[in-house]
Write a protein that holds these residues in place. Structure first.
Motif, PDB file in Angstrom:
ATOM      1  N   SER A  58       0.818  -1.209   0.000  1.00 28.31           N
ATOM      2  CA  SER A  58       0.000   0.000   0.000  1.00 28.31           C
ATOM      3  C   SER A  58       0.854   1.262   0.000  1.00 28.31           C
ATOM      4  N   ASN A  59       1.988   1.220   0.667  1.00 30.81           N
ATOM      5  CA  ASN A  59       2.889   2.371   0.707  1.00 30.81           C
ATOM      6  C   ASN A  59       4.320   1.898   0.529  1.00 30.81           C
ATOM      7  N   GLY A  60       5.158   2.812   0.099  1.00 26.97           N
ATOM      8  CA  GLY A  60       6.589   2.532   0.070  1.00 26.97           C
ATOM      9  C   GLY A  60       7.061   1.737  -1.133  1.00 26.97           C
ATOM     10  N   GLY A  97      10.241   6.304 -12.042  1.00 24.16           N
ATOM     11  CA  GLY A  97       9.201   7.018 -11.293  1.00 24.16           C
ATOM     12  C   GLY A  97       8.150   6.062 -10.776  1.00 24.16           C
ATOM     13  N   ASN A  98       6.932   6.254 -11.215  1.00 22.37           N
ATOM     14  CA  ASN A  98       5.808   5.490 -10.688  1.00 22.37           C
ATOM     15  C   ASN A  98       5.105   4.687 -11.797  1.00 22.37           C
ATOM     16  N   TYR A  99       5.854   4.272 -12.822  1.00 20.80           N
ATOM     17  CA  TYR A  99       5.264   3.554 -13.964  1.00 20.80           C
ATOM     18  C   TYR A  99       4.882   2.140 -13.556  1.00 20.80           C
ATOM     19  N   ASN A 100       3.852   2.026 -12.717  1.00 19.49           N
ATOM     20  CA  ASN A 100       3.617   0.733 -12.074  1.00 19.49           C
ATOM     21  C   ASN A 100       2.334   0.023 -12.501  1.00 19.49           C
ATOM     22  N   ASN A 101       1.704   0.468 -13.583  1.00 24.91           N
ATOM     23  CA  ASN A 101       0.420  -0.154 -13.949  1.00 24.91           C
ATOM     24  C   ASN A 101       0.507  -0.966 -15.239  1.00 24.91           C
ATOM     25  N   GLN A 117      11.960  -0.034   7.328  1.00 24.46           N
ATOM     26  CA  GLN A 117      11.201  -1.209   6.865  1.00 24.46           C
ATOM     27  C   GLN A 117      11.384  -1.404   5.357  1.00 24.46           C
ATOM     28  N   ASN A 118      11.291  -0.292   4.630  1.00 29.12           N
ATOM     29  CA  ASN A 118      11.498  -0.383   3.181  1.00 29.12           C
ATOM     30  C   ASN A 118      12.910  -0.890   2.877  1.00 29.12           C
ATOM     31  N   ALA A 119      13.880  -0.363   3.639  1.00 32.28           N
ATOM     32  CA  ALA A 119      15.277  -0.775   3.430  1.00 32.28           C
ATOM     33  C   ALA A 119      15.454  -2.264   3.724  1.00 32.28           C
ATOM     34  N   ASN A 133       9.374  14.261  -3.821  1.00 34.05           N
ATOM     35  CA  ASN A 133       8.214  14.508  -2.959  1.00 34.05           C
ATOM     36  C   ASN A 133       7.898  13.424  -1.939  1.00 34.05           C
ATOM     37  N   ARG A 134       8.854  12.515  -1.719  1.00 31.54           N
ATOM     38  CA  ARG A 134       8.657  11.519  -0.676  1.00 31.54           C
ATOM     39  C   ARG A 134       9.501  11.945   0.511  1.00 31.54           C
ATOM     40  N   SER A 135       8.854  12.418   1.546  1.00 32.78           N
ATOM     41  CA  SER A 135       9.540  12.797   2.791  1.00 32.78           C
ATOM     42  C   SER A 135      10.840  13.567   2.527  1.00 32.78           C
ATOM     43  N   GLN A 136      10.711  14.674   1.847  1.00 30.44           N
ATOM     44  CA  GLN A 136      11.906  15.404   1.422  1.00 30.44           C
ATOM     45  C   GLN A 136      11.997  16.773   2.102  1.00 30.44           C
ATOM     46  N   ASN A 187       8.469  17.860   2.971  1.00 31.52           N
ATOM     47  CA  ASN A 187       7.439  17.696   1.952  1.00 31.52           C
ATOM     48  C   ASN A 187       7.086  16.228   1.759  1.00 31.52           C
ATOM     49  N   ASP A 188       5.880  15.862   2.128  1.00 31.85           N
ATOM     50  CA  ASP A 188       5.405  14.499   1.900  1.00 31.85           C
ATOM     51  C   ASP A 188       3.996  14.582   1.300  1.00 31.85           C
ATOM     52  N   ALA A 189       3.824  15.603   0.472  1.00 29.56           N
ATOM     53  CA  ALA A 189       2.485  15.917  -0.038  1.00 29.56           C
ATOM     54  C   ALA A 189       2.141  15.136  -1.298  1.00 29.56           C
ATOM     55  N   PRO A 198      -4.107   6.648   5.835  1.00 23.38           N
ATOM     56  CA  PRO A 198      -3.962   6.720   7.297  1.00 23.38           C
ATOM     57  C   PRO A 198      -2.663   6.054   7.773  1.00 23.38           C
ATOM     58  N   THR A 199      -2.313   4.917   7.182  1.00 24.65           N
ATOM     59  CA  THR A 199      -1.078   4.229   7.592  1.00 24.65           C
ATOM     60  C   THR A 199       0.142   5.097   7.358  1.00 24.65           C
ATOM     61  N   SER A 200       0.227   5.667   6.162  1.00 24.46           N
ATOM     62  CA  SER A 200       1.438   6.426   5.860  1.00 24.46           C
ATOM     63  C   SER A 200       1.454   7.723   6.661  1.00 24.46           C
ATOM     64  N   ILE A 213       4.326  18.610   5.753  1.00 29.08           N
ATOM     65  CA  ILE A 213       3.125  18.812   4.936  1.00 29.08           C
ATOM     66  C   ILE A 213       2.755  17.491   4.269  1.00 29.08           C
ATOM     67  N   LYS A 214       1.558  17.026   4.552  1.00 29.94           N
ATOM     68  CA  LYS A 214       1.146  15.726   3.979  1.00 29.94           C
ATOM     69  C   LYS A 214      -0.351  15.665   3.702  1.00 29.94           C
ATOM     70  N   SER A 215      -0.691  15.120   2.559  1.00 33.95           N
ATOM     71  CA  SER A 215      -2.090  14.895   2.183  1.00 33.95           C
ATOM     72  C   SER A 215      -2.107  13.970   0.970  1.00 33.95           C
TER      73      SER A 215
HETATM   74  P1  ATP Z   1       2.045   4.977  -4.956  1.00 37.20           P
HETATM   75  O1  ATP Z   1       0.876   4.114  -4.575  1.00 37.20           O
HETATM   76  O2  ATP Z   1       1.652   6.380  -5.216  1.00 37.20           O
HETATM   77  O3  ATP Z   1       2.862   4.398  -6.051  1.00 37.20           O
HETATM   78  P2  ATP Z   1       4.168   4.083  -3.232  1.00 37.20           P
HETATM   79  O4  ATP Z   1       3.632   2.835  -2.603  1.00 37.20           O
HETATM   80  O5  ATP Z   1       5.081   3.926  -4.379  1.00 37.20           O
HETATM   81  O6  ATP Z   1       2.985   5.068  -3.605  1.00 37.20           O
HETATM   82  P3  ATP Z   1       6.188   5.798  -2.092  1.00 37.20           P
HETATM   83  O7  ATP Z   1       6.076   6.718  -3.215  1.00 37.20           O
HETATM   84  O8  ATP Z   1       7.425   5.013  -1.922  1.00 37.20           O
HETATM   85  O9  ATP Z   1       4.929   4.827  -2.029  1.00 37.20           O
HETATM   86  O10 ATP Z   1       5.958   6.598  -0.735  1.00 37.20           O
HETATM   87  C1  ATP Z   1       4.858   7.478  -0.636  1.00 37.20           C
HETATM   88  C2  ATP Z   1       4.655   7.865   0.796  1.00 37.20           C
HETATM   89  O11 ATP Z   1       4.218   6.744   1.568  1.00 37.20           O
HETATM   90  C3  ATP Z   1       5.934   8.318   1.501  1.00 37.20           C
HETATM   91  O12 ATP Z   1       6.224   9.636   1.263  1.00 37.20           O
HETATM   92  C4  ATP Z   1       5.582   8.051   2.944  1.00 37.20           C
HETATM   93  O13 ATP Z   1       4.757   9.074   3.432  1.00 37.20           O
HETATM   94  C5  ATP Z   1       4.745   6.800   2.894  1.00 37.20           C
HETATM   95  N1  ATP Z   1       5.481   5.538   3.144  1.00 37.20           N
HETATM   96  C6  ATP Z   1       6.539   5.062   2.460  1.00 37.20           C
HETATM   97  N2  ATP Z   1       6.920   3.866   2.928  1.00 37.20           N
HETATM   98  C7  ATP Z   1       6.070   3.549   3.920  1.00 37.20           C
HETATM   99  C8  ATP Z   1       5.938   2.426   4.793  1.00 37.20           C
HETATM  100  N3  ATP Z   1       6.758   1.377   4.727  1.00 37.20           N
HETATM  101  N4  ATP Z   1       4.938   2.454   5.705  1.00 37.20           N
HETATM  102  C9  ATP Z   1       4.093   3.493   5.792  1.00 37.20           C
HETATM  103  N5  ATP Z   1       4.173   4.579   5.006  1.00 37.20           N
HETATM  104  C10 ATP Z   1       5.148   4.622   4.080  1.00 37.20           C
END
Ligand code: ATP
Ligand code: MG
Length: 458
Positions: free
Chosen positions: A113-115, A138-142, A287-289, A318-321, A333-335, A340-342, A441-443
């Motif tokens: 879901s995140n990361g 980038g985000n070319y994930n589809n 965790q990501n690492a 724009n990821r936690s920068q 900047n994390d906008a 909710p998790t992130s 800043i996050k949304s």
């Molecule tokens: P997308 O669905 O847009 O592709 P993504 O899954 O690729 O998002 P990232 O772009 O790596 O996620 O990170 C986006 C944001 O998610 C980060 O800026 C941070 O706020 C949050 N995030 C990243 N890793 C985690 C994690 N392991 N657990 C919770 N939140 C995280």
């Protein structure tokens, strides 16, 4: 990309017909945008808001060698090789599958879901220590970005690192079966896209579809602290498993995490000597690492070998920068997106940072939460404590329940809620923020707090 002969494209996409001035011509590039077409490129007209077919003349003018085509043959131009197919997107995916099989790299697939993007970037960085790596840009994930990433892969690629995203069931299954990974990882189960999926359990199921394409004998990496993955994981799978987490019962765990303003250091159970560092804040990024390091270990790399690569991994924007803000302030900047998790993860990471001046937060609406939106926004109050943050700004309609939840616990003069026009919010912040202050800043992307980041940037 390794050159592909047009006749091989024709076979790979199971073309209905084709016309080519030169059947032995080759393509070395695939483009969707006719403006990027050039010699040796294959133009793939896709239907989105516009239909790529309408731009064929521009692709020809720019020198494209061939084009896929799913309109009637009679409408096809005759001054370019035309490969007639039922559906250009399916053809693109079939071509990617063919090309993957030509190059035969090891494939790593990352979902969650995140990361995803962060983990993908870290994984590619550490594998670079020894291998030729190609990764999702980038985000070319589809269903379009993933085949495109595959087709961009250079001939010498040894490991391909793919990000897999989704917004509903079936999508990860499709991507995984296309890419047939050797390693599949889930970063975390959150609440993104809850609106479409209904429950976290359904989200877990949808992410677990990544196993549907995993090669027999492949490796599945998942977080130790998510019972839903364990519960929903198919039991008959013919793959290896490794868990990761901060918990010492995980196969690969981190300990001794130290949070700094610009970096986080930790040790990992794979090696008791090395202290590793990532150039980014937050335990969630540790965790990501861990996912990246587990993958590095699987490919035979030592922590000593990958350490420097992890320290300098290239973060997507724009990821936690951190950036310089108005009046000498600092913006975290994390906008770019939020769930909710992130948001909880980032609030906790930000609260844990050593204090410089005052700490501000600006949180905006999280979208796509469906009927749980109110409840989930309100639940964030547990991570917004008066002792951690000096001023709390909330922006948007959907976040109102968080304001209400905080009214009991957070001093009213330090709690602010804005809606509608962003100008008054920006004005208020510009007035309040001074030297040494920091603001997180996050949304969700759609809430567009990036425009506030822009306005507050120096
Ligand atoms: P997308 O669905 O847009 O592709 P993504 O899954 O690729 O998002 P990232 O772009 O790596 O996620 O990170 C986006 C944001 O998610 C980060 O800026 C941070 O706020 C949050 N995030 C990243 N890793 C985690 C994690 N392991 N657990 C919770 N939140 C995280
Ligand atoms: Mg991403």
């Amino acid at each position: 990309m390794k050159p592909i002969r047009i006749i091989d494209v024709v076979k790979a996409v199971k073309a209905i017909d084709y016309s080519s001035p030169n059947r032995f011509a080759e393509i070395t590039r695939v483009v969707f945008d006719s403006r990027e077409a050039g010699i040796d490129s294959l133009f793939v007209p896709l239907k989105g808001e516009t239909d790529g077919h309408d731009y064929i003349q521009s692709a020809i003018k720019n020198g494209a060698t061939a084009a896929l085509w799913s309109r009637p043959e009679s409408e096809a131009p005759d001054d370019i090789a035309i490969i007639l197919v039922d559906d250009t997107l399916t053809a693109l995916q079939d071509l990617a599958k063919y090309y993957l099989n030509e190059i035969k790299p090891k494939v790593v697939a990352i979902t969650g879901s995140n990361g995803k993007t962060t983990t993908k970037d870290m994984t590619a960085a550490v594998l670079n220590a020894k291998f030729n790596v190609h990764k999702t840009k980038g985000n070319y994930n589809n269903e379009i970005g993933l085949p495109f990433t595959i087709l961009e892969m250079p001939e010498e690629t040894e490991i391909l690192v793919l990000e897999m995203g989704m917004s509903g069931p079936g999508e990860i299954s499709f991507l995984s079966q296309l890419a047939t990974p050797d390693v599949a990882a889930i970063t975390i189960i959150g609440e993104s896209h809850l609106e479409h999926l209904g429950s976290r359990r359904n989200i877990a199921k949808a992410k677990l579809e990544i196993l549907e394409g995993l090669k027999a004998d492949g490796l599945f990496i998942y977080p130790i602290d998510e019972p839903l993955i364990r519960e929903e994981m198919p039991i008959d799978g013919d793959y290896h498993k490794r868990t990761f987490g901060i918990d010492h019962t995980a196969t690969v765990y981190a300990y001794g995490v130290q949070s700094g303003k610009n970096s986080t250091s930790f040790k990992v159970s794979l090696d008791d000597r090395e202290i590793l560092e990532i150039p980014i804040i937050g335990e969630y990024n540790v965790q990501n690492a861990l996912v990246a390091l587990t993958i590095a270990d699987y490919f035979g790399l030592s922590m000593l070998e990958v350490k420097a690569y992890l320290e300098h991994f290239e973060l997507t924007e724009n990821r936690s920068q951190w950036m310089d803000g108005v009046n000498g302030s600092q913006i975290l900047n994390d906008a770019y997106n939020a769930s909710p998790t992130s948001m909880t993860a980032v609030l906790e990471a930000y609260a844990a940072l050593p204090r410089e001046g005052r700490k501000f937060v600006l949180l905006g609406d999280i979208r796509e939460l469906g009927e749980k939106s109110s409840e989930l926004h309100a639940s964030l109050s547990a991570s917004v404590k008066p002792e951690d943050f000096d001023e709390v700004y909330l922006y948007g309609e959907e976040i109102a329940p968080l304001y209400q939840a905080l009214e009991g616990s957070f001093p009213a003069d330090r709690l602010h809620h804005f809606k509608g026009e962003k100008a008054p919010l920006i004005e208020a912040l510009r007035e309040k923020i001074t030297h040494t202050d920091q603001i997180l800043i996050k949304s969700s992307f759609g809430t567009d707090l990036l425009s506030v980041v822009k306005a507050l940037k120096e």
